[in-house]
Design a protein around this motif. Sequence first.
Motif, PDB file in Angstrom:
ATOM      1  N   ILE A  50       0.578  -1.070   0.029  1.00 37.54           N
ATOM      2  CA  ILE A  50       0.106   0.164   0.099  1.00 37.54           C
ATOM      3  C   ILE A  50       0.928   1.309  -0.104  1.00 37.54           C
ATOM      4  O   ILE A  50       1.538   1.479   0.897  1.00 37.54           O
ATOM      5  CB  ILE A  50      -1.152   0.055   1.367  1.00 37.54           C
ATOM      6  CG1 ILE A  50      -1.927  -1.118   1.175  1.00 37.54           C
ATOM      7  CG2 ILE A  50      -1.699   1.325   1.216  1.00 37.54           C
ATOM      8  CD1 ILE A  50      -2.741  -1.400   2.496  1.00 37.54           C
ATOM      9  N   ARG A  51       0.825   2.114  -0.998  1.00 31.59           N
ATOM     10  CA  ARG A  51       1.695   3.246  -1.085  1.00 31.59           C
ATOM     11  C   ARG A  51       0.765   4.541  -0.608  1.00 31.59           C
ATOM     12  O   ARG A  51       1.516   5.410  -0.217  1.00 31.59           O
ATOM     13  CB  ARG A  51       1.946   3.623  -2.573  1.00 31.59           C
ATOM     14  CG  ARG A  51       2.853   2.689  -3.100  1.00 31.59           C
ATOM     15  CD  ARG A  51       3.542   3.162  -4.482  1.00 31.59           C
ATOM     16  NE  ARG A  51       4.788   2.591  -5.021  1.00 31.59           N
ATOM     17  CZ  ARG A  51       5.803   3.194  -4.618  1.00 31.59           C
ATOM     18  NH1 ARG A  51       6.056   3.914  -3.834  1.00 31.59           N
ATOM     19  NH2 ARG A  51       7.168   2.411  -4.993  1.00 31.59           N
ATOM     20  N   GLY A  52      -0.370   4.371  -0.667  1.00 31.33           N
ATOM     21  CA  GLY A  52      -1.311   5.465  -0.017  1.00 31.33           C
ATOM     22  C   GLY A  52      -2.605   5.142   0.274  1.00 31.33           C
ATOM     23  O   GLY A  52      -3.066   3.970  -0.173  1.00 31.33           O
ATOM     24  N   LEU A  53      -3.174   5.557   1.284  1.00 25.37           N
ATOM     25  CA  LEU A  53      -4.534   5.072   1.733  1.00 25.37           C
ATOM     26  C   LEU A  53      -4.964   6.252   2.620  1.00 25.37           C
ATOM     27  O   LEU A  53      -4.626   6.922   3.239  1.00 25.37           O
ATOM     28  CB  LEU A  53      -4.583   3.877   2.654  1.00 25.37           C
ATOM     29  CG  LEU A  53      -3.932   3.640   3.827  1.00 25.37           C
ATOM     30  CD1 LEU A  53      -4.586   4.233   5.133  1.00 25.37           C
ATOM     31  CD2 LEU A  53      -3.265   2.449   4.003  1.00 25.37           C
ATOM     32  N   SER A  54      -6.478   6.297   2.760  1.00 28.77           N
ATOM     33  CA  SER A  54      -7.202   7.452   3.157  1.00 28.77           C
ATOM     34  C   SER A  54      -8.488   7.004   3.355  1.00 28.77           C
ATOM     35  O   SER A  54      -9.320   6.375   2.529  1.00 28.77           O
ATOM     36  CB  SER A  54      -7.100   8.653   2.461  1.00 28.77           C
ATOM     37  OG  SER A  54      -7.733   9.787   3.137  1.00 28.77           O
ATOM     38  N   VAL A  55      -9.142   7.760   4.433  1.00 29.68           N
ATOM     39  CA  VAL A  55     -10.651   7.579   4.537  1.00 29.68           C
ATOM     40  C   VAL A  55     -10.952   9.162   4.638  1.00 29.68           C
ATOM     41  O   VAL A  55     -10.533  10.002   5.349  1.00 29.68           O
ATOM     42  CB  VAL A  55     -10.854   7.032   5.876  1.00 29.68           C
ATOM     43  CG1 VAL A  55     -12.652   6.830   6.044  1.00 29.68           C
ATOM     44  CG2 VAL A  55     -10.559   5.256   5.618  1.00 29.68           C
ATOM     45  N   ALA A  56     -12.198   9.441   3.965  1.00 26.98           N
ATOM     46  CA  ALA A  56     -12.792  10.844   3.974  1.00 26.98           C
ATOM     47  C   ALA A  56     -14.114  10.864   3.679  1.00 26.98           C
ATOM     48  O   ALA A  56     -14.727   9.725   3.500  1.00 26.98           O
ATOM     49  CB  ALA A  56     -12.045  11.799   3.168  1.00 26.98           C
ATOM     50  N   GLU A  57     -14.914  11.963   3.717  1.00 30.90           N
ATOM     51  CA  GLU A  57     -16.078  11.888   3.613  1.00 30.90           C
ATOM     52  C   GLU A  57     -16.803  11.957   2.120  1.00 30.90           C
ATOM     53  O   GLU A  57     -17.898  11.858   1.744  1.00 30.90           O
ATOM     54  CB  GLU A  57     -17.017  13.429   4.201  1.00 30.90           C
ATOM     55  CG  GLU A  57     -16.417  14.573   3.523  1.00 30.90           C
ATOM     56  CD  GLU A  57     -16.957  15.699   4.535  1.00 30.90           C
ATOM     57  OE1 GLU A  57     -17.957  15.602   5.093  1.00 30.90           O
ATOM     58  OE2 GLU A  57     -16.492  17.047   4.329  1.00 30.90           O
ATOM     59  N   ASP A  58     -15.675  12.050   1.258  1.00 26.04           N
ATOM     60  CA  ASP A  58     -16.114  12.251  -0.407  1.00 26.04           C
ATOM     61  C   ASP A  58     -14.686  11.580  -1.001  1.00 26.04           C
ATOM     62  O   ASP A  58     -13.444  11.415  -0.503  1.00 26.04           O
ATOM     63  CB  ASP A  58     -16.380  13.412  -0.857  1.00 26.04           C
ATOM     64  CG  ASP A  58     -15.396  14.435  -0.530  1.00 26.04           C
ATOM     65  OD1 ASP A  58     -14.215  14.231  -0.544  1.00 26.04           O
ATOM     66  OD2 ASP A  58     -15.906  15.702  -0.712  1.00 26.04           O
TER      67      ASP A  58
END
Length: 147
Positions: A50-58
């Motif tokens: 995994i090079r990048g990951l995120s959780v957001a509202e959109d």
Amino acid sequence: MGLSRQRPILVPVAPITWMVMSRDVSHAMPVADQPVVVAALILDVDTGLIRGLSVAEDVPGALAQAVEGALTKPAGSLPPGRPQRILTAVGLGDLVAAELGRRPGLNVMPPVDEIVPGDEAEDIFDSFVEAMAGSRQPTDPPSPAPG
């Protein structure tokens, strides 16, 4: 007098290819006062790391944070770096290209191709979502269905 062999100072770096995926994970990761939760994941195609990951509202918010991580943070033993090619899940190509285009120092936009992610990429995404949701991973693979 013979020529001595010296190790090169700069070691060639393999081209970086990203696989970018995003999903609504509201069912697995409910957040108070946030009806929608979107996860974005950027995998290194060659290693599955995994090079990048995120959780957001959109989706744009999740992609922005995941791209930032992929460009600036190492993925295990892989140094961060700009991709030479980007594969995205269908429908994400323009969003990923736009996000990368906002980043300073990108002189040439790498090719961005929309594809249907393979099973292995989907499994990694599922594992990420389960880990974030606090689910335990099975220690044994599932048994085949009785036939």
